[in-house]
Design an enzyme around this catalytic site. Structure first.
Site, short mmCIF file in Angstrom:
data_model
loop_
_atom_site.label_atom_id
_atom_site.label_comp_id
_atom_site.label_asym_id
_atom_site.label_seq_id
_atom_site.Cartn_x
_atom_site.Cartn_y
_atom_site.Cartn_z
N GLU A 1 0.85 -1.19 0.00
CA GLU A 1 0.00 0.00 0.00
C GLU A 1 0.88 1.23 0.00
O GLU A 1 1.81 1.34 0.79
CB GLU A 1 -0.91 0.00 1.23
N ASN B 1 -4.78 5.05 -1.76
CA ASN B 1 -5.99 5.50 -1.07
C ASN B 1 -6.67 6.62 -1.85
O ASN B 1 -6.00 7.55 -2.32
CB ASN B 1 -5.64 5.99 0.33
N GLU C 1 -8.15 1.95 -2.64
CA GLU C 1 -8.83 1.72 -1.37
C GLU C 1 -9.66 2.95 -1.00
O GLU C 1 -9.16 4.06 -1.00
CB GLU C 1 -7.80 1.44 -0.27
N ASP D 1 -11.82 -0.04 2.54
CA ASP D 1 -10.84 0.10 3.62
C ASP D 1 -11.54 0.30 4.96
O ASP D 1 -12.65 0.82 5.03
CB ASP D 1 -9.93 1.30 3.31
N GLU E 1 -6.10 -5.98 8.59
CA GLU E 1 -5.21 -4.89 9.00
C GLU E 1 -4.81 -5.04 10.47
O GLU E 1 -5.46 -5.75 11.23
CB GLU E 1 -5.90 -3.53 8.81
#
Length: 407
Positions: free
Chosen positions: A176, A234, A266, A296, A352
Site C-alpha cells: 500500500e 488510497n 482503497e 478500507d 489490517e
C-alpha cells in the site's frame, strides 16, 4: 458555565436564520456561520475551535460527515446537534462516528425547529461539561494553504510503502502506498497531520498525483527486475465525483506501460454511505481499466450488504481494531463472518493491524490468508522497500518471516 461557542453549518438561508435567532434568544452570543464544509474548516482554523456544531446533513451527508470526522480528530469540536430528520442508516452512522471519535451527539432537531428542543440540547451539553470539568481540547494547528502548496511544489510529499503478506508463508502479495509529508522542520508527518488541510484547500488530488507517480515509478523499476507487485492507493470518495482524476490515472498507466490490474484503489467504508452523483460510474470505470477496488477500514463505517453487492468492489480490508484480541468472542465473530462474507461475494480479504505472532497464528487458524501490520512490516520509503525486498528474498525459508518485519 459560560455560553458555548456554536458553529452553524447550513446552506439553507431560512433555516440558518431561524437557528441563529433561536440561539440568540437562548443567550448564545458567540455564533459562527458556514454554508459548506470547506468554509466550516476555515472557521474552525481561524477561531481555534467551537463547543457545538449545528449541522444540517440534508443534501450533503457525505461531505458533512467527513467534516465532522476531521473536525473531531483535530480536537476543534466537542459536540454536534443535527438539524434534519435522518434515515435509520444515517442515524447509526453519526452515532457510531461520534462514539469512535469522542464527538458528543446531543440530539436531532426535527422539523419544524423548536426552541424548547434546542434549549434542552444546549442544557444537556452544559450539564455534562460541568461534572466533571471538561478538559481543554487538544488543538492541532492546521497547516496554512501556502505551507501546503509550498510542500507540494518542493516535492516534500512522498510515497511510503507498507507490504501486504501471506500470513502462513510470509510471501509478499502486494503493498500500500501511503502519503507522508517529509517536512523540513517538523519531520515526517502522517495523514492525520495534513489530510484535513488537503480537503479544506481542495489539494487532495494534487497530493494523490504526487504519490501515484512515485508509486508507479517504483512499480516500473520492480517490473524491470522481474517482480510484479500489486500496489494500492488510497482515494477519498469526493475525488471520484468528476472524471478528471480518472483520466489522469489512465494516462499515467499508459505512460508507464503498466496494466490496470497492477493497481488497487482503497476507499474508506465510511465514505460509501451516500455517494455523490457520478461516483458509482467512476468506480465502474476503474474496474473497466482492470483496477481492483478495496473497502478500507471495514467494520468501522456504515456500509450495507446491499451496497457491497451493488458496488464493484473486489476486496475487503478489515479494520485492525477487531484483531488486537482475535479470540475474544465478539471479535472472533466479526472476523469469521467477514471472511465468510468475502468468500460468498468472491472478494479477497486483507486483515489490517496484525500486531504479534499470536494474532497471526489465530488469524491463520480461522482461515485468513493475507495481512498487513507493523508486526509483519512497517511503512518504509521507496529505497527502504527495495532493501527490504532484497533481504526477504535472500533469507532462508525458515527466516523469511523475521525478514518480513522490516526495519
Amino acid at each position: 458555565m459560560n455560553s458555548p461557542r456554536v458553529l452553524v453549518l447550513d446552506n439553507q438561508g431560512f433555516q440558518r436564520d431561524a437557528l441563529i435567532d433561536m440561539l440568540q434568544r437562548l443567550g448564545v452570543r458567540d455564533v459562527l456561520l458556514a454554508s459548506d464544509a470547506e468554509q466550516a474548516l476555515e472557521q474552525l482554523h481561524v477561531s481555534g475551535g467551537v463547543d457545538i456544531v449545528l449541522c444540517d446533513l440534508a443534501g450533503r451527508p457525505l461531505e458533512r460527515l467527513e467534516f465532522l470526522r476531521c473536525a473531531s480528530q483535530l480536537g476543534r469540536v466537542r459536540a454536534v446537534v443535527l438539524c434534519s430528520e435522518l434515515s435509520p442508516e444515517l442515524h447509526r452512522a453519526v452515532g457510531q462516528m461520534a462514539s469512535l471519535s469522542g464527538l458528543e451527539l446531543l440530539g436531532v432537531l426535527s422539523q419544524p425547529l423548536q426552541l424548547r428542543s434546542l434549549h434542552l440540547m444546549l442544557h444537556r451539553y452544559s450539564h455534562r461539561r460541568q461534572f466533571p470539568p471538561a478538559k481543554p481540547a487538544s488543538l492541532q494547528v492546521l497547516p496554512s494553504e501556502a505551507e501546503v502548496r509550498r510542500g507540494l511544489g518542493l516535492g516534500q510529499f512522498r510515497a511510503w510503502f507498507q507490504p501486504k503478506v501471506d500470513l502462513a508463508s510470509g510471501a509478499l502479495v502486494g503493498a500500500e502506498a501511503l502519503a507522508r509529508w517529509e517536512h523540513p522542520s517538523r519531520g515526517v508527518l502522517l495523514p492525520k497531520d495534513f489530510l484535513a488541510a488537503m480537503l479544506a484547500y481542495d489539494l487532495i488530488d494534487e497530493m494523490f498525483k504526487h504519490v501515484f507517480e512515485q508509486g508507479l515509478s517504483l512499480m516500473r523499476i520492480l517490473f524491470r527486475q522481474g517482480l510484479e507487485l500489486e500496489l494500492a492507493f488510497n482515494l477519498h470518495a469526493s475525488q471520484l465525483v468528476g472524471s478528471e482524476l480518472l483520466g489522469h490515472v489512465q494516462r499515467t498507466l499508459q505512460c508507464h506501460q503498466l496494466p490496470g490490474s497492477s493497481l488497487m484503489f482503497e476507499l474508506a467504508e465510511n465514505g460509501l454511505l451516500d455517494l455523490p452523483p457520478g461516483t458509482e460510474e467512476n468506480l465502474l470505470r476503474l474496474r473497466r481499466l482492470g483496477c481492483g477496488l478495496s473497502i478500507d477500514d471495514f467494520g468501522s463505517g456504515f456500509s450495507s450488504l446491499k451496497q457491497l453487492c451493488h458496488l464493484p468492489f473486489s476486496q475487503i480490508k478489515l479494520e485492525g481494531e477487531f484483531v488486537q484480541n482475535p479470540l475474544a468472542p465478539h471479535n472472533r465473530a466479526i472476523i469469521t463472518s467477514t471472511l465468510a462474507l468475502s468468500r460468498s461475494l468472491n472478494m479477497s480479504l486483507v486483515i489490517e493491524g496484525v500486531s504479534s505472532q499470536d494474532v497471526c497464528d489465530a488469524l491463520i487458524a480461522m482461515g485468513c490468508q493475507t495481512g498487513q501490520g507493523y508486526y509483519l512490516a512497517r511503512p518504509m520509503t521507496c529505497q527502504g522497500l527495495q532493501q527490504w525486498l532484497g533481504r526477504s528474498a535472500q533469507a532462508p525459508r525458515g527466516e523469511a518471516a523475521d525478514a518480513l518485519k522490516g526495519p
